[in-house]
Write an enzyme that holds these catalytic residues in place. Structure first.
Site, PDB file in Angstrom:
ATOM      1  N   CYS A 147       0.836  -1.209   0.000  1.00  9.85           N
ATOM      2  CA  CYS A 147       0.000   0.000   0.000  1.00  9.85           C
ATOM      3  C   CYS A 147       0.869   1.256   0.000  1.00  9.85           C
ATOM      4  O   CYS A 147       1.785   1.393   0.817  1.00  9.85           O
ATOM      5  CB  CYS A 147      -0.917  -0.009   1.221  1.00  9.85           C
ATOM      6  SG  CYS A 147      -1.939   1.470   1.365  1.00  9.85           S
ATOM      7  N   CYS A 199      -0.052   3.137   3.622  1.00 11.56           N
ATOM      8  CA  CYS A 199       0.385   2.619   4.935  1.00 11.56           C
ATOM      9  C   CYS A 199       1.450   1.538   4.837  1.00 11.56           C
ATOM     10  O   CYS A 199       1.969   1.082   5.860  1.00 11.56           O
ATOM     11  CB  CYS A 199      -0.819   2.102   5.724  1.00 11.56           C
ATOM     12  SG  CYS A 199      -1.580   0.612   5.022  1.00 11.56           S
ATOM     13  N   CYS A 228      -5.759  -1.915  -0.473  1.00 12.99           N
ATOM     14  CA  CYS A 228      -5.138  -2.226   0.812  1.00 12.99           C
ATOM     15  C   CYS A 228      -6.111  -3.034   1.678  1.00 12.99           C
ATOM     16  O   CYS A 228      -7.295  -2.695   1.792  1.00 12.99           O
ATOM     17  CB  CYS A 228      -4.733  -0.948   1.538  1.00 12.99           C
ATOM     18  SG  CYS A 228      -3.929  -1.255   3.126  1.00 12.99           S
ATOM     19  N   CYS A 274       9.652 -10.851 -13.381  1.00 12.39           N
ATOM     20  CA  CYS A 274      10.774 -11.286 -14.222  1.00 12.39           C
ATOM     21  C   CYS A 274      11.009 -10.364 -15.410  1.00 12.39           C
ATOM     22  O   CYS A 274      12.162 -10.152 -15.813  1.00 12.39           O
ATOM     23  CB  CYS A 274      10.578 -12.722 -14.687  1.00 12.39           C
ATOM     24  SG  CYS A 274       9.049 -13.026 -15.612  1.00 12.39           S
ATOM     25  N   HIS A 324       8.523 -16.270 -19.302  1.00 10.31           N
ATOM     26  CA  HIS A 324       9.664 -15.914 -18.462  1.00 10.31           C
ATOM     27  C   HIS A 324      10.643 -15.130 -19.337  1.00 10.31           C
ATOM     28  O   HIS A 324      10.579 -15.176 -20.567  1.00 10.31           O
ATOM     29  CB  HIS A 324      10.329 -17.153 -17.875  1.00 10.31           C
ATOM     30  CG  HIS A 324      11.327 -16.833 -16.794  1.00 10.31           C
ATOM     31  ND1 HIS A 324      11.089 -15.906 -15.805  1.00 10.31           N
ATOM     32  CD2 HIS A 324      12.587 -17.299 -16.554  1.00 10.31           C
ATOM     33  CE1 HIS A 324      12.133 -15.830 -15.002  1.00 10.31           C
ATOM     34  NE2 HIS A 324      13.054 -16.660 -15.445  1.00 10.31           N
ATOM     35  N   ASP A 354      20.200 -15.638 -14.976  1.00  9.59           N
ATOM     36  CA  ASP A 354      18.829 -15.332 -14.551  1.00  9.59           C
ATOM     37  C   ASP A 354      18.892 -14.448 -13.317  1.00  9.59           C
ATOM     38  O   ASP A 354      19.177 -14.925 -12.214  1.00  9.59           O
ATOM     39  CB  ASP A 354      18.052 -16.612 -14.244  1.00  9.59           C
ATOM     40  CG  ASP A 354      16.561 -16.336 -14.061  1.00  9.59           C
ATOM     41  OD1 ASP A 354      16.222 -15.319 -13.427  1.00  9.59           O
ATOM     42  OD2 ASP A 354      15.747 -17.129 -14.545  1.00  9.59           O
TER      43      ASP A 354
END
Length: 727
Positions: free
Chosen positions: A209, A212, A241, A267, A294, A311
């Site tokens: 959030c 907060c 939230c 990714c 990916h 990676d």
């Protein structure tokens, strides 16, 4: 998994007389591990190498092999040492059988490949490759952003370059390479850049959030704002939230320069930004787009002379089978994209090409090749003849490499992990958890300990402590001296490794005056020297190769911290239990049953650094480590220290046997046995005096059980220090 307990009797060599009393050993074993691990366990107990073992069931005389049902096997076994000639014949026969099997499998794969290509003709789209082109070509605009010099300079400014250079050179020095070539330096820096990026970029499951900072839940997609579209965010995820109900936007930025600021994503953002960093530091780099959802990076390694997989999400490099073998991913297309064009590199990432072909249904293989060639020619327009010749030569070599890659055997000694990035629920939904949770190797190399500096530091500090004890120096004064040492060493460690220097204040100079010979000895062990300036101030600076100090400073800092802790807790040096002390063995060779890659390797237990450790992924119910003296030296061991690692007390050793061998490991004598040992805290050092003194050139720890072996498969140890006199 079935837990078994075998009683293994070591019988005579094949063809031997059978005279003499046979030794018996108990082996606790999980049948899921396969016969290779059983052979390694037997090797750790009997020193009979796995390839010279003939395991016989005593009840019926049958031979245990790959096809034996280990769950129903009777518990009494006998291991017979195959003679060298017989072993060679057996090995040759096994190799021939493996080759026959390999040829048979290859024939089946080629047949399946032909069938897949035939079926592909009836399943692919007849659109001239337009759908395929639209999946690939838009990424060219993204990778071309990497080439902007101003953006590259901005990227370099966010990286602690000197720190990564030092770590790269230290990693090479720990392998004994103190004078690396430029290619070796560049390669090592690239790996440190990968590890740094893994720690500095943040994975987003659900955006926290904005109001907060607490947890949120996805509530769908939103329309991108002009300020978001400016940086390529055509998609924006919305999160509500769970506590204050505020809405948080998560724009999926494609502009790598913007990602330098946000430093978060999944990714796509990770690979995009990391590939940009690679280009900023001059590496030939390209984005690897996996159509099965990916993205990662490839860099050309001048050290290896080939393209290398990296990676950033997983912090893994040069393990292209990670996705197929580790994640159980069903690959179809992997396309590498750079400023110089696009390439189909799918074969690098599979050993099941015939299966992959059956999933490649967007267009025909001929059309794929034509589309990629068309895009590549377009973006190579304007290159000089020389530059084009170099690129095309590299393309040809890669094409030859890939044509062979898909038919290579899978490395069975390497355990590749399932996906580590992302929440467990998300990974499970994608079926990417895999079977293993870490990268490990069951066929470990013999590693050389580069730790002479550790022994020299311990010798110097031990002499200083003895001086204090002999003169009954007050505890408060000792603490003051070591605190000053610590502050000075910290200042040096935090300085640029190429030009380290620390100025001593008057109080520190006064503290060191009465012990200057001991301080000079310590400085020499850390590759430092004291200098007196024209202004009368004394300073400390590096001498010789600065990497020597880079290796030594973490060791001396950890040792000083431990000394301070001991004095503050009223743990004073006593005969045989002082830390540090002299006569520490160093520069030996180490072989382990298994190790965690890349940081939990066996030599990490001997480097004198508290934060490092040897980790054995399957060692909870038994593992071993062999230490061999250098240059044929022989030693009479009198004591040893073990220190618990940084975390997970359930992985601490609890029961073990220490053995010595005078003939390099052919025969063993037990010199110490421990049971029910408990390490009370993390980084807790325990000193053990050996029960039996003997001259040996090789030592073997057989760790029989960890503190908690039922729910935990792992073993770890923070440090191992052996003490004795060479004879």
């Amino acid at each position: 998994m079935v837990a078994r307990r075998f009683v293994v009797r070591q019988g005579p060599a094949a063809g031997g007389s059978g005279e003499g009393e046979a030794e018996e050993h108990e082996v606790e074993y999980d049948t899921d591990h396969g016969i290779d691990i059983l052979r390694f366990q037997i090797f750790s107990l009997t020193s009979v190498p796995p390839d010279l073992q003939k395991i016989v069931v005593e009840a019926d005389g049958s031979v245990v092999d790959d096809g034996t049902d280990l769950e129903s096997l009777s518990e009494r076994l006998r291991v017979v040492v195959i003679s060298e000639g017989e072993g060679e014949d057996a090995a040759a026969a096994e190799a021939a059988r493996a080759q026959e099997k390999s040829d048979e499998e290859l024939a089946r794969m080629l047949q399946a490949e032909e069938e897949a290509l035939l079926l592909q003709q009836y399943s692919v789209r007849n659109d001239g490759g337009e759908v395929f082109r639209q999946r690939v070509e838009p990424y060219m605009n993204q990778v071309l952003m990497y080439e902007d010099p101003a953006r590259q300079e901005a990227a370099r400014k966010t990286v602690p370059i000197h720190e990564l250079e030092e770590k790269a050179l230290v990693s090479l020095a720990k392998e004994g390479n103190f004078h690396p070539s430029k290619a070796e330096e560049n390669h090592a820096f690239l790996l440190q850049l990968l590890f740094w990026f893994k720690q500095s970029f943040r994975w987003v499951n659900a955006a926290p959030c904005d109001s907060c900072g607490r947890e949120t839940s996805n509530v769908g997609m939103g329309n991108p704002l002009p300020s978001e579209i400016e940086f390529g965010a055509s998609r924006v995820e919305l999160y509500r939230c769970n506590h204050c109900s505020s809405i948080t936007r998560f724009p999926r930025y494609n502009d790598p320069h913007k990602l330098l600021q946000t430093r978060r994503g999944r990714c796509g953002e990770w690979a995009n930004c990391f590939t940009f960093y690679c280009r900023a530091f001059g590496y030939e780099a390209r984005l690897a787009l996996d159509f099965a959802d990916h993205v990662w990076t490839e860099c050309f390694s001048n050290l290896y002379g080939r393209w290398m997989h990296l990676d950033p999400c997983e912090g893994v490099y040069d393990y292209p089978l990670l996705y197929e073998k580790g994640w159980n991913k069903k690959l179809d297309y992997v396309i590498a994209i750079s400023k110089d064009g696009v390439h189909d590199v799918t074969k690098r990432y599979t050993r099941k090409w015939h299966e992959v072909l059956s999933r490649r249904t967007i267009t025909s293989e001929e059309t794929i090749s034509a589309v990629l060639s068309s895009i590549t020619r377009k973006y190579r327009t304007g290159l000089s003849t020389g530059a084009l010749s170099v690129i095309e030569s590299r393309d040809k070599e890669e094409s030859e490499e890939l044509s062979k890659a898909a038919y290579l055997e899978v490395e069975t000694t390497l355990s590749l992990p399932g996906r580590l990035s992302g929440s467990v629920e998300w990974r499970k939904a994608r079926s990417e958890l895999g079977q293993a949770d870490s990268l490990s190797c069951s066929s470990c190399p013999v590693r050389k300990c580069v730790d002479a500096h550790v022994s020299n530091i311990y010798e110097a500090l031990s002499a200083l402590l003895s001086h204090f004890c002999d003169r009954k120096v007050p505890k408060e004064r000792i603490i003051e001296v070591f605190h000053a040492l610590k502050m000075m060493m910290l200042n040096l460690k935090d300085a640029n490794f190429k030009s380290r220097r620390a100025t001593l204040d008057k109080k520190t100079q006064q503290l060191f005056e009465d012990i200057c010979s001991f301080i000079e000895r310590l400085f020499a062990a850390v590759s430092l020297k004291a200098e007196l300036g024209t202004d009368g101030h004394q300073s400390v600076t590096v001498v010789g190769n600065p990497i020597n100090s880079s290796l030594a400073l973490p060791v001396v800092l950890d040792a000083v911290d431990e000394i301070l802790s001991n004095y503050k807790n009223n743990i004073f040096c006593t005969e045989g239990n002082q830390f540090p002390r002299g006569n520490r063995l160093c520069s030996g060779s180490v072989l382990a049953s298994r190790e965690q890659l890349p940081i939990g390797i066996a030599t990490a237990a001997f480097d004198g650094i508290h934060s490092s450790k040897w980790e054995e992924p399957d060692g909870a119910k038994g593992c071993w480590l062999i230490y061999k003296m250098p240059d044929g030296q022989t030693c009479e061991l009198d004591s040893y220290d073990l220190m618990s690692a940084n975390d997970a007390p359930e992985r601490d050793p609890m029961h073990w046997v220490l053995e010595g061998s005078a003939d390099g490991g052919s025969t063993w004598n037990t010199i110490d046995t421990r049971s029910s040992e408990i390490f009370e805290t993390r980084f807790f050092r325990k000193t053990f005096t050996v029960d039996k003194r003997c001259k040996a050139n090789t030592f073997r720890f057989r760790f029989l059980c960890v503190r908690e072996s039922h729910s935990n498969p792992r073993f770890q140890i923070g440090s191992i220090d052996l003490y004795g006199r060479t004879v």
